[in-house]
Design a protein around this motif. Structure first.
Motif, PDB file in Angstrom:
ATOM      1  N   ARG A 140       0.832  -1.212   0.000  1.00 31.93           N
ATOM      2  CA  ARG A 140       0.000   0.000   0.000  1.00 31.93           C
ATOM      3  C   ARG A 140       0.863   1.258   0.000  1.00 31.93           C
ATOM      4  O   ARG A 140       0.584   2.215  -0.728  1.00 31.93           O
ATOM      5  CB  ARG A 140      -0.927  -0.015   1.213  1.00 31.93           C
ATOM      6  N   ALA A 144       1.882   4.172  -3.365  1.00 28.60           N
ATOM      7  CA  ALA A 144       1.704   5.619  -3.281  1.00 28.60           C
ATOM      8  C   ALA A 144       2.894   6.379  -3.862  1.00 28.60           C
ATOM      9  O   ALA A 144       2.888   7.608  -3.880  1.00 28.60           O
ATOM     10  CB  ALA A 144       1.486   6.041  -1.830  1.00 28.60           C
ATOM     11  N   HIS A 146       4.976   7.772  -6.873  1.00 25.83           N
ATOM     12  CA  HIS A 146       4.760   8.103  -8.276  1.00 25.83           C
ATOM     13  C   HIS A 146       5.959   8.763  -8.945  1.00 25.83           C
ATOM     14  O   HIS A 146       5.950   8.955 -10.156  1.00 25.83           O
ATOM     15  CB  HIS A 146       3.536   9.015  -8.402  1.00 25.83           C
ATOM     16  N   VAL A 152       6.545   9.203   1.570  1.00 25.83           N
ATOM     17  CA  VAL A 152       5.330   8.508   1.989  1.00 25.83           C
ATOM     18  C   VAL A 152       5.613   7.713   3.265  1.00 25.83           C
ATOM     19  O   VAL A 152       6.718   7.184   3.444  1.00 25.83           O
ATOM     20  CB  VAL A 152       4.842   7.530   0.894  1.00 25.83           C
ATOM     21  N   THR A 196       3.084  12.216   2.493  1.00 23.47           N
ATOM     22  CA  THR A 196       1.807  11.525   2.289  1.00 23.47           C
ATOM     23  C   THR A 196       1.684  10.395   3.303  1.00 23.47           C
ATOM     24  O   THR A 196       2.558   9.523   3.387  1.00 23.47           O
ATOM     25  CB  THR A 196       1.727  10.937   0.868  1.00 23.47           C
ATOM     26  N   VAL A 198      -0.340   7.089   4.549  1.00 21.13           N
ATOM     27  CA  VAL A 198      -1.195   6.038   4.011  1.00 21.13           C
ATOM     28  C   VAL A 198      -1.672   5.183   5.179  1.00 21.13           C
ATOM     29  O   VAL A 198      -0.864   4.506   5.827  1.00 21.13           O
ATOM     30  CB  VAL A 198      -0.428   5.177   2.984  1.00 21.13           C
TER      31      VAL A 198
END
Length: 219
Positions: A140, A144, A146, A152, A196, A198
């Motif tokens: 997961r 995330a 990219h 992340v 970010t 998650v």
């Protein structure tokens, strides 16, 4: 400056081919920090703690592979010769950290130096002493990513935890700031607005193994 940023030792990094192809998923390496000597466990190296009949380091490396990380780097320190004899780590790149007693920061720096040669767009960092974190959380967080600019982390009920994914653009800065047992903590805190999170509480348990009482988690 190239899109790939710089390596932890200051050399320009070429962008990973996967980051250049439109629509292609960035290549993510795995980095397992498994060098600790288990000071609060009476000097039992965490990599060799028994888990499901095998050394804990085997389980953690397998979680990174199953979560889609390739290649997987394993940083060894305390009892590294015993770890090599007793643990089966097929396909993993084993990295020696002679300064393992310095803390997690030294292991993170050693690992990032090794990963820099892989051409990966990002690295996903996992700690060996969190057996409740599984491949689902790794995948997961990995998904995330990219670009090499990605930053992340898994979250558990909103609180930042592991695994942590560092895009290649961040490696030099993380290596510069990683000291003692703090790892990338200061770097991530200073960039909280760009991080970010998650949520992974539905998939994994982030509890770690630090004390003799925590050994029950291996059962």
């Amino acid at each position: 400056m190239t899109p790939g940023g710089r390596t932890p030792d200051g050399r320009p990094r070429s962008p990973h081919p996967c980051a250049e192809r439109e629509g292609a998923a960035p290549s993510v390496a795995g980095l397992l920090l498994a060098a600790g000597g288990g000071r609060r466990l009476g000097g039992r190296p965490k990599a060799l703690l028994p888990y499901r009949g095998r050394p804990l380091v085997e389980h953690a490396a397998g979680v990174l592979r199953a979560g889609g990380c390739d290649p997987v780097y394993v940083v060894l320190g305390a009892a590294r010769d015993r770890v090599r004899r007793q643990a089966r780590l097929p396909g993993c790149v084993q990295v020696d950290n002679p300064d393992w007693a310095e803390g997690m920061g030294g292991s993170l720096r050693a690992g990032l130096r090794a990963v820099a040669a892989s051409g990966a767009a990002a690295v996903l960092v996992l700690l060996v002493d969190q057996p409740g974190i599984g491949a689902g959380a790794v995948a997961r967080v990995r998904d995330a990513c990219h670009s090499p600019a990605a930053l992340v982390a898994a979250a558990y009920d909103g609180r930042r935890g592991h695994p942590v994914l560092l895009g290649a653009d961040h490696w030099s800065g993380v290596a510069d700031s990683a000291q003692g047992d703090a790892g990338a903590r200061a770097y991530l805190r200073a960039r909280a607005s760009r991080l970010t999170l998650v949520e992974c509480a539905d998939l994994s348990d982030p509890a770690d193994i630090d004390t003799p009482e925590d050994l029950r988690r291996l059962r």
